[in-house]
Design an enzyme around this catalytic site. Structure first.
Site: not given
Length: 263
Positions: A31, A84
């Site tokens: 992302h 993450h």
């Protein structure tokens, strides 16, 4: 903007029986990397325009500040969602900015259509070769999806676009679609045309109106059909945004102007 097109939802979370959350935290964060690379040419173009028109120094740095602020928000959201670790987000931000910086001057505007087709083919064949090589070595690249499907309280939240080949079909389709757009008759007619602010707003609204239903229609439940529709969808998107929509707005505006002058 071709630079933004040239330059994912790939993380599926799985809740374990103990209540902890495990996610397929890719490194670096996709992302952050894709967002940083795609927005870099937009940021640099806006910075150049403001530098030419504005005389105050603080006005010139607004695009850079907006770019950094948006990337920071994306990075914090990935950490907040437990998708993450912080170092993966930081690596994605840095990698995306570097990719944008490297690729923006190298947008293949004058390349033949075959270049884009071969690029899409190389992406598909290369990724498939790596995937099946790792599978043959006993590595399960869909381990997080299997865990998510098993432990998630809402299995329907495990989307098909979390699978490895979803990103592949998206990226290869976008590469081919960019080539089709840049070599289309529509783009040839409006390539050097000037669009006013009203026309640009009309392009934005029309593109958003077309892309929304197109995205909604591209989610069949079967995996094979999903990959095909995903590829076709992202092939069509660059053509709509770069060629068809600006051409339609420009031609309609020219027709209206001609009708007014005739009357």
């Amino acid at each position: 903007m071709p630079g933004a097109a040239w330059a994912s939802r790939c993380s599926g979370s799985a809740s374990s029986p103990s209540g902890s959350t495990s996610s397929s935290s890719g490194s670096p964060s996709g992302h952050c990397m894709v967002t940083g690379a795609a927005l870099w040419p937009i940021m640099t173009a806006l910075t150049a325009q403001m530098a030419a028109r504005a005389h105050r120094r603080w006005v010139k740095v607004i695009p850079s500040l907006a770019y950094c602020t948006f990337l920071l928000a994306v990075g914090l959201s990935r950490v907040f969602l437990l998708a993450h670790f912080p170092h993966q987000v930081l690596a994605g931000l840095i990698t995306g900015a570097v990719l944008g910086w490297l690729m923006t001057p190298r947008v293949p505007m004058e390349r033949e259509l075959s270049f884009y087709g071969l690029t899409a083919l190389a992406l598909m064949l290369g990724a498939s070769l790596i995937y099946w090589t790792l599978v043959s070595l006993g590595l399960d690249l869909s381990w997080s999806i299997n865990l998510a499907s098993k432990w998630c309280e809402r299995p329907e939240w495990v989307h098909l676009d979390s699978r490895p080949f979803a990103s592949l079909s998206r990226d290869s389709g976008a590469a081919l679609g960019l080539g089709i757009a840049l070599h289309s008759p529509c783009y040839a007619q409006i390539r050097r045309a000037y669009l006013g602010n009203g026309q640009k707003i009309a392009c934005l609204l029309l593109a958003m109106g077309l892309l929304g239903p197109l995205d909604w229609l591209g989610h069949p439940p079967q995996i094979s059909l999903f990959y095909i529709f995903n590829f076709l969808k992202y092939t069509l998107w660059p053509f709509l945004v770069l060629a068809l929509v600006p051409w339609a707005v420009y031609m309609f505006s020219a027709h209206e102007t001609h009708s007014i002058h005739s009357s």
